[in-house]
Design a protein around this motif. Structure first.
Motif, PDB file in Angstrom:
ATOM      1  N   TYR A 101       0.810  -1.221   0.000  1.00 51.98           N
ATOM      2  CA  TYR A 101       0.000   0.000   0.000  1.00 51.98           C
ATOM      3  C   TYR A 101       0.836   1.260   0.000  1.00 51.98           C
ATOM      4  O   TYR A 101       0.376   2.333  -0.391  1.00 51.98           O
ATOM      5  N   ARG A 102       2.093   1.143   0.405  1.00 48.14           N
ATOM      6  CA  ARG A 102       2.960   2.322   0.433  1.00 48.14           C
ATOM      7  C   ARG A 102       3.223   2.856  -0.968  1.00 48.14           C
ATOM      8  O   ARG A 102       3.653   3.992  -1.135  1.00 48.14           O
TER       9      ARG A 102
ATOM     10  N   SER B 194       0.940   3.637  -2.989  1.00 48.04           N
ATOM     11  CA  SER B 194      -0.108   4.610  -3.308  1.00 48.04           C
ATOM     12  C   SER B 194      -0.272   5.700  -2.262  1.00 48.04           C
ATOM     13  O   SER B 194      -1.146   6.547  -2.400  1.00 48.04           O
ATOM     14  N   GLU B 195       0.538   5.698  -1.224  1.00 48.40           N
ATOM     15  CA  GLU B 195       0.372   6.679  -0.153  1.00 48.40           C
ATOM     16  C   GLU B 195       1.166   7.945  -0.419  1.00 48.40           C
ATOM     17  O   GLU B 195       2.183   7.926  -1.097  1.00 48.40           O
TER      18      GLU B 195
ATOM     19  N   ASN C 219       2.068  11.487  -5.277  1.00 45.32           N
ATOM     20  CA  ASN C 219       2.850  10.258  -5.393  1.00 45.32           C
ATOM     21  C   ASN C 219       2.821   9.718  -6.820  1.00 45.32           C
ATOM     22  O   ASN C 219       2.395   8.598  -7.066  1.00 45.32           O
TER      23      ASN C 219
ATOM     24  N   HIS D 241      -5.704  -0.065   3.947  1.00 48.84           N
ATOM     25  CA  HIS D 241      -4.693   0.527   3.071  1.00 48.84           C
ATOM     26  C   HIS D 241      -4.669  -0.179   1.717  1.00 48.84           C
ATOM     27  O   HIS D 241      -4.524   0.454   0.668  1.00 48.84           O
TER      28      HIS D 241
ATOM     29  N   ARG E 108      -7.545   0.880  -0.545  1.00 50.47           N
ATOM     30  CA  ARG E 108      -7.287   2.188  -1.158  1.00 50.47           C
ATOM     31  C   ARG E 108      -6.277   2.068  -2.295  1.00 50.47           C
ATOM     32  O   ARG E 108      -6.421   2.715  -3.334  1.00 50.47           O
ATOM     33  N   MET E 109      -5.257   1.225  -2.104  1.00 47.59           N
ATOM     34  CA  MET E 109      -4.267   1.042  -3.163  1.00 47.59           C
ATOM     35  C   MET E 109      -4.909   0.433  -4.410  1.00 47.59           C
ATOM     36  O   MET E 109      -4.669   0.886  -5.531  1.00 47.59           O
TER      37      MET E 109
END
Length: 198
Positions: free
Chosen positions: A42-43, A45-46, A50, A81, A84-85
């Protein structure tokens, strides 16, 4: 028996436009005939602005389709998370065949994990300290920033540092647990009125 390749968002995102798809492609090439495991996916898309993470996701979507017969790709992360990704690219969710959600550890399981960490490093935990760990686990499970066994490992490591500072031998005591919980780098913030007391 093909290769098992582990990657993080940092491994897949380049600092310059156009380089990210190359990094994603290389990760798939290393995993050819095996598994590509992307931890904390998920990182990708955070964060605001980005565009490099979105570039990585777009490359992943393409390669998930092109290499579906030769690479198994596993995305790991916290459910909210991850949802959301997956929403960042319309084709992303469709290219993932299975979603497996693991339940969080119970308070008793987290306490046992702490005890195992201590035992594996040659430390004992006094009964009072173990009760303090159990009480802390019951509160920590509901805190923002809680990361299951990783947070318990952090608590264990901080408690060992406190034990060493007081030259207390090899037995963790309740004061070590309380002092460890008070460390700012425990990284836990209470949600909805859950309090932490030392």
């Amino acid at each position: 028996g093909g290769p098992f390749v582990q990657a993080s968002a940092e491994d897949l995102i380049a600092p310059y436009v156009g380089q990210t798809p190359v990094l994603v492609q290389r990760a798939f090439e290393r995993a050819e005939g095996g598994v590509l495991f992307i931890d904390e996916a998920y990182r990708l898309s955070e964060g605001a602005g980005n565009e490099f993470g979105i570039e990585a996701i777009n490359a992943l979507v393409q390669l998930l389709d092109e290499r579906r017969e030769s690479v198994i790709c596993i995305f790991a992360g916290y459910p909210g998370h991850m949802r959301r990704m997956l929403a960042t690219n319309p084709g992303f969710r469709d290219r993932i065949g299975f979603h497996v959600e693991f339940r969080a550890y119970t308070t008793d399981e987290l306490t046992a994990i702490f005890n195992r960490f201590a035992d594996s490093k040659g430390f004992a935990v006094s009964p009072e300290a173990l009760r303090a760990v159990h009480d802390a686990c019951a509160r920590m499970r509901h805190a923002e920033g809680f990361a299951n066994a990783r947070s318990i490992r952090r608590l264990h490591d901080r408690a060992v540092v406190k034990l060493a500072a007081r030259e207390g031998g090899r037995t963790l005591e309740v004061e070590d647990i309380r002092r460890a919980l008070a460390d700012a780098d425990m990284g836990l913030r209470a949600k909805r009125g859950v309090g932490f007391t030392a």
